[in-house]
Design a protein around this motif. Structure first.
Motif, PDB file in Angstrom:
ATOM      1  N   GLU A  94       0.820  -1.219   0.000  1.00 54.86           N
ATOM      2  CA  GLU A  94       0.000   0.000   0.000  1.00 54.86           C
ATOM      3  C   GLU A  94       0.847   1.259   0.000  1.00 54.86           C
ATOM      4  O   GLU A  94       0.560   2.215   0.707  1.00 54.86           O
ATOM      5  N   GLY A  95       1.902   1.270  -0.775  1.00 49.59           N
ATOM      6  CA  GLY A  95       2.762   2.444  -0.843  1.00 49.59           C
ATOM      7  C   GLY A  95       4.193   2.084  -0.525  1.00 49.59           C
ATOM      8  O   GLY A  95       4.604   0.946  -0.648  1.00 49.59           O
ATOM      9  N   ALA A  96       4.943   3.061  -0.088  1.00 49.45           N
ATOM     10  CA  ALA A  96       6.356   2.854   0.179  1.00 49.45           C
ATOM     11  C   ALA A  96       6.760   3.600   1.437  1.00 49.45           C
ATOM     12  O   ALA A  96       6.042   4.465   1.928  1.00 49.45           O
ATOM     13  N   LEU A  97       7.914   3.215   1.959  1.00 46.00           N
ATOM     14  CA  LEU A  97       8.522   3.909   3.077  1.00 46.00           C
ATOM     15  C   LEU A  97       9.913   4.346   2.662  1.00 46.00           C
ATOM     16  O   LEU A  97      10.675   3.553   2.112  1.00 46.00           O
ATOM     17  N   LYS A  98      10.227   5.586   2.917  1.00 49.75           N
ATOM     18  CA  LYS A  98      11.599   6.041   2.761  1.00 49.75           C
ATOM     19  C   LYS A  98      12.215   5.944   4.149  1.00 49.75           C
ATOM     20  O   LYS A  98      11.678   6.506   5.108  1.00 49.75           O
TER      21      LYS A  98
END
Length: 153
Positions: A94-98
């Motif tokens: 459900e998206g990304a993490l930096k």
């Protein structure tokens, strides 16, 4: 096995191998070392010359695959396995993490992480507590989330 079972004890072994043997180990070609191997130097060639021209002036190639051990993912969870300073973009369902890690683990025991979510979905972070850690504190924006003392069994 760590990625399949989510058992952090496997990463404890990886970390020990990384810090204690891998960087000084022999390369895959069987001919080079990460650092110069002093046992490889023929003494008769060095006695008359102290120029150290036999010493390689640059490090050997570093470990390009390190990134695949630092993090694992599973659906919307990013697992942090190794506390090595780095920046990464972790893709989740459900998206990304930096994630940015500044690690001083081996000197002071402190690790600072900056996490920036990308997307509206639920994102989870799983932190490995190394087996040699006896006490730890996890803070978020300066507030303590968890303070723990691990008892000996």
């Amino acid at each position: 096995m760590a990625q399949i079972t989510k058992d952090a004890s496997y990463m404890d072994v990886v970390e020990r191998a990384l810090y204690n043997t891998l960087l000084s180990g022999i390369a895959q070609d069987g001919k080079s070392f990460f650092y110069v191997n002093p046992l490889e130097v023929w003494p008769d060639n060095c006695i008359d010359r102290t120029s150290k021209e036999h010493v390689k002036p640059v490090r050997q190639k570093t470990l390009a695959s390190m990134g695949q051990y630092i993090y694992f993912t599973d659906k919307n969870t990013a697992y942090v396995n190794l506390y090595i300073s780095n920046e990464a973009q972790i893709e989740l369902e459900e998206g990304a993490l930096k994630i940015q890690i500044e690690s001083d683990l081996t000197n002071t025991g402190h690790i600072r992480m900056a996490i920036t979510p990308d997307g509206e979905g639920e994102h989870r972070l799983a932190l490995r507590i190394p087996d040699y850690v006896k006490t730890y504190t996890i803070k978020r924006d300066g507030k303590i989330l968890r303070n723990a003392r691990i008892s000996q069994s």
